[in-house]
Design an enzyme around this catalytic site. Structure first.
Site, short mmCIF file in Angstrom:
data_model
loop_
_atom_site.label_atom_id
_atom_site.label_comp_id
_atom_site.label_asym_id
_atom_site.label_seq_id
_atom_site.Cartn_x
_atom_site.Cartn_y
_atom_site.Cartn_z
CE LYS A 165 -4.48 0.83 0.06
NZ LYS A 165 -5.49 0.08 -0.72
CG ASP A 217 -7.18 3.41 -1.46
OD1 ASP A 217 -7.63 2.26 -1.45
OD2 ASP A 217 -7.28 4.20 -0.50
#
Length: 461
Positions: free
Chosen positions: A116, A156
């Site tokens: 991430k 995201d």
């Protein structure tokens, strides 16, 4: 300091403890003690990259922010996980998301590790030119650490189609290569059909499987009242699929408040939200600006989440952000008749809410079913289709929407089955008449997949 003692990283600690609790509250370690060795190793990221991102604002001033990439685990494949551009980005949140991503990606059945990344920045009110400069500055450093066989980021929160385009263009310029290094790309430069819809659709496909199993095929979304939080990509497409399947979506929300729809939101209203959210408009602003809402039939509640304002509901889908359902809100939903809860967001429920839902599941009779599943399993549709996008890029092919949607639905049903089977195999519950815990099942199934790969490659010995 061990992974089990991180007082300054509360989000990561919560995610870590949730997995550990599921594993310890099962028979896995009794049946296969070797798996205990994996816990302290898998909890530590393989690599954390932190870097300076500086750019020129439209007024000529310089601004600087901190960029991150947490490359968590590559035993199952290249690091895979989104990039988040938001003022709340910090290392704890990215470690929590990366840790979750490792196991979520394992549940897809595809060859993907977990990671991430992101940037602590607020894009609201900035021009396209300034956002392009931010993306180029971010990718100038990130491009040194990613690649189609190393690390494949995606979008995201705050990184949509526009930002993905700028990031891909920057990578191409800095590395002088066109390759499938990002997913969520535009359709005419390597993207996949159904990718924007994938997370929202996937939540619904997983929930469908829950309903079918729990009711022995007697019920579906048809006629169900569904409370949905959020109004971004996940909530939008989840709502559209619910409407398509005959359900009624009674709410949407954002960080400033909630909209309650007496007779359900319409596809036209969802289309208006989709158009407006690209412009960073709030729901309150959207209600007054678009004709789709002029007929009324809805109520805006400022500063509130929807859970306690929707009356009786059958299904609850948190689709906004982490920790958006509290323990008291979970209790209210249970009293309001909710039977199925599936997270479209990552770690959408607090630990108190999870305990409330799990206690209700364990205490329910076969005629009073309540079932909860966390985002690790129910919201993996986005990364699943991202994996399919990687496959298409490798083949230099574009699959049809029907083919991608078929694979998405198949993958979500397989994820449900894997979680269910693991929960049943390693259950530590004395009452065998209750529904298995999908929370524990998803954690167990994914942990075993990752752990076996780590053993095979010598990461754990």
């Amino acid at each position: 300091m061990s992974a089990s003692a991180q007082p300054l990283e509360p989000e990561f600690q919560q995610a870590h403890d949730e997995v550990v609790a599921s594993l310890k509250d099962s028979t896995l370690f009794k049946k296969a003690p070797k798996y205990q060795k994996v816990l302290p190793v898998v909890a530590v990221p393989e690599r954390i990259i932190q870097f300076r991102v500086a750019w020129e604002k439209d007024n000529g001033e310089q601004e600087v922010a901190t960029g991150f990439r947490v490359q968590y685990n590559s035993a199952k494949g290249p690091y895979k996980g989104g990039l988040r551009f938001h003022p709340t980005v910090n290392l704890s949140i990215l470690k929590f998301l990366g840790f979750e991503q490792v196991f979520k990606n394992a549940l897809t059945g595809l060859d993907m590790g977990g990671g991430k990344g992101g940037l602590c920045v607020d894009l609201k009110g900035r021009s396209d030119s300034e956002i392009r400069r931010i993306c180029y500055s971010f990718m100038r450093e990130l491009s040194r650490h990613i690649g189609p066989n190393t690390d494949v980021p995606a979008g995201d929160i705050g990184v949509g189609a526009r930002e993905a385009g700028y990031l891909f263009g920057a990578y191409r310029h800095f590395q002088n290569r066109w390759e499938g290094v990002l997913t969520g790309k535009g359709l005419n430069w390597g993207g996949s059909l159904i990718r924007p819809e994938a997370t929202g659709y996937g939540v619904i496909y997983f929930t469908e499987a829950m309903i079918e199993y729990a009711t022995k095929g007697k019920e579906s979304f048809k006629g169900k009242r569904v409370v949905v939080s959020g109004s971004g990509n996940v909530a939008q497409y989840a709502a559209l699929k619910i409407i398509e399947l005959g359900g009624t979506v009674v709410s949407l929300s954002d960080s400033k408040g909630s909209v309650i729809f007496e007779n359900g939101v319409t596809p036209e209203q969802i289309a208006a939200v989709q158009e407006a959210k690209v412009k960073f408009m709030s729901l309150e602003q959207i209600l007054g600006a678009y004709d789709a809402f002029k007929a009324g039939g809805h109520k805006y509640i400022p500063g509130a989440r929807p859970w306690t304002h929707v009356g009786s509901v059958d299904i609850a889908l948190p689709c906004a952000t982490q920790n958006e359902v509290s323990g008291s809100e979970a209790e209210h939903l249970i009293k309001s008749g909710v039977k199925f809860v599936a997270e479209g967001s990552n770690m959408g429920c607090t630990q108190e809410a999870v305990h409330a839902f799990e206690n209700a599941r364990a205490g329910a009779s076969s005629n009073d079913t309540i079932w909860y599943v966390g985002g690790k399993a129910s919201n993996l549709g986005g990364v699943l289709v991202s994996g399919l996008e990687m496959a298409q890029n490798s083949q230099r092919l574009t699959w049809t929407a029907a083919d991608v949607d078929k694979e998405l639905k198949r993958g979500m049903i397989n994820c449900f089955k894997d979680s269910l089977n693991a929960a049943q195999k390693y259950s530590n519950e004395s009452n065998q008449n209750t529904l298995p815990s999908l929370v524990k099942g998803a954690n167990l199934a994914s942990f075993i997949k990752v752990a076996d790969a780590m053993f095979d490659q010598g990461d754990v010995f």
